[in-house]
Design a protein around this motif. Structure first.
Motif, mmCIF file in Angstrom:
data_model
loop_
_atom_site.group_PDB
_atom_site.id
_atom_site.type_symbol
_atom_site.label_atom_id
_atom_site.label_comp_id
_atom_site.label_asym_id
_atom_site.label_seq_id
_atom_site.Cartn_x
_atom_site.Cartn_y
_atom_site.Cartn_z
ATOM 1 N N LYS A 120 0.572 3.015 11.989
ATOM 2 C CA LYS A 120 0.181 1.696 11.787
ATOM 3 C C LYS A 120 -1.255 1.605 11.617
ATOM 4 C CE LYS A 120 -0.551 -2.376 14.661
ATOM 5 N NZ LYS A 120 -0.441 -3.033 16.265
ATOM 6 N N PRO A 171 -8.523 -8.599 6.131
ATOM 7 C CA PRO A 171 -7.344 -7.986 6.398
ATOM 8 C C PRO A 171 -6.158 -9.084 5.499
ATOM 9 C CG PRO A 171 -7.860 -9.352 8.365
ATOM 10 C CD PRO A 171 -9.196 -9.269 7.293
ATOM 11 N N THR A 230 -4.359 -1.443 9.347
ATOM 12 C CA THR A 230 -4.349 -2.612 8.563
ATOM 13 C C THR A 230 -4.743 -2.348 7.179
ATOM 14 O OG1 THR A 230 -5.466 -3.637 10.739
ATOM 15 C CG2 THR A 230 -5.948 -4.839 8.645
ATOM 16 N N GLU A 268 -6.947 1.367 13.837
ATOM 17 C CA GLU A 268 -7.806 0.511 14.760
ATOM 18 C C GLU A 268 -8.421 1.787 15.878
ATOM 19 O OE1 GLU A 268 -6.656 -2.303 18.224
ATOM 20 O OE2 GLU A 268 -6.687 -3.091 16.432
ATOM 21 N N SER A 299 -7.109 -6.129 14.522
ATOM 22 C CA SER A 299 -5.625 -6.134 14.618
ATOM 23 C C SER A 299 -5.286 -7.192 14.724
ATOM 24 C CB SER A 299 -5.298 -5.838 16.270
ATOM 25 O OG SER A 299 -6.289 -6.422 16.969
ATOM 26 N N ILE A 313 -4.508 -10.790 12.176
ATOM 27 C CA ILE A 313 -4.299 -11.251 10.906
ATOM 28 C C ILE A 313 -4.452 -12.841 10.886
ATOM 29 C CG2 ILE A 313 -3.099 -11.067 8.638
ATOM 30 C CD1 ILE A 313 -3.983 -8.365 9.689
ATOM 31 N N VAL A 319 -0.506 -5.794 7.872
ATOM 32 C CA VAL A 319 -0.296 -4.826 8.651
ATOM 33 C C VAL A 319 0.822 -3.726 8.243
ATOM 34 C CG1 VAL A 319 0.311 -4.248 11.158
ATOM 35 C CG2 VAL A 319 -1.044 -6.026 10.827
ATOM 36 N N ARG A 365 3.337 -0.473 8.943
ATOM 37 C CA ARG A 365 3.670 0.103 9.808
ATOM 38 C C ARG A 365 4.453 1.453 9.800
ATOM 39 N NH1 ARG A 365 3.186 -3.112 14.263
ATOM 40 N NH2 ARG A 365 2.863 -5.379 13.828
#
Length: 249
Positions: free
Chosen positions: A157, A194, A159, A227, A2, A4, A197, A199
């Motif tokens: 959501k 990563p 990554t 996640e 989660s 970054i 993110v 969304r």
């Protein structure tokens, strides 16, 4: 998954037009992560099996060497402790605590013995396959990643993860269970991190070539990963890959 890193070599561009998914390519049906070790006598058949999957355009096949066999007298030259941690995090997220080599994780969801090609094919067929559209391609001196929007009822959501890999590495083994052999590894991950993110909305990311030149890699994969409930790596819901052609990208 989660968090970054603050200092990342990527550029997030303006969103795609709603409904678009970037350049079209063959749909990826599975992301395969093989956890392997040079110190494991059972691993060479799995490493060889990965070669056939690595040749398929619809498969993102990755080899991640772990370090927990190093105590037997041969330090794995490709291993990263981060890969060991990733494998253990998968086991924790599944709740079964099963960590072994060779272990194949299919789409971040299930695990099978990495040398059992029939079991791997069955896990791919039983799915679900990654569904969020992703494409990758060259854009000047960068690799452009285009991520589409979430479909109805799909996660909103995840990554976006970058994997840089070498397509073929040969390693002579001097000690341990594979002593005296020269082993071949395919799609060897050199960097896994990563990069953004997502969304649920269309997204473009440009990845400058400096990182590829620094690692000396000739393959690039990107995938969207949810996640898990415990914060570890979960299901992979989108993926794409691109490889170096000839002497240049």
């Amino acid at each position: 998954m989660s968090r970054i890193p603050a200092a990342m070599a990527f550029i997030v561009l303006s969103s795609l037009v709603p409904g678009s998914a970037g350049a079209e390519g063959e749909k990826v049906t599975a992301v395969l992560e093989l956890f392997t070790s040079q110190g494991c006598a059972s691993c060479p058949p799995a490493d060889e099996a990965l070669e056939s999957f690595a040749k398929r355009a619809d498969i993102v096949a990755l080899s991640l060497s772990v370090d927990y066999w190093d105590y037997q007298g041969w330090k794995d030259t490709l291993a990263e402790h981060a890969f060991t941690s990733r494998q253990k995090a998968y086991a924790s997220a599944r709740g079964d605590r099963q960590v072994y080599t060779p272990q194949m994780i299919v789409n971040g969801r299930v695990h099978v013995v990495g040398s059992n090609e029939e079991a791997i094919e069955r896990a791919i067929a039983e799915g679900p396959a990654p569904s969020v559209p992703i494409s990758v391609g060259m854009m000047g001196d960068a690799i452009r990643v285009s991520v589409g929007a979430a479909g109805k009822g799909e996660p909103k959501k995840a990554t976006l993860v970058l994997a840089l890999y070498e397509r073929h590495v040969k390693v002579p083994i001097e000690r341990g269970e594979n002593r005296g052999r020269t082993l071949s590894y395919y799609n060897v991950v050199r960097r896994l991190r990563p990069i953004a993110v997502w969304r649920g909305e269309p997204l473009k990311v440009d990845l400058p070539m400096a990182e590829y030149r620094e690692t000396g890699t000739d393959g690039c994969a990107v995938f969207l990963q949810e996640e898990a409930a415990d914060g570890g790596p979960g299901a992979i819901i989108g993926a794409a890959h691109v490889e170096k052609a000839g002497e240049s990208w």
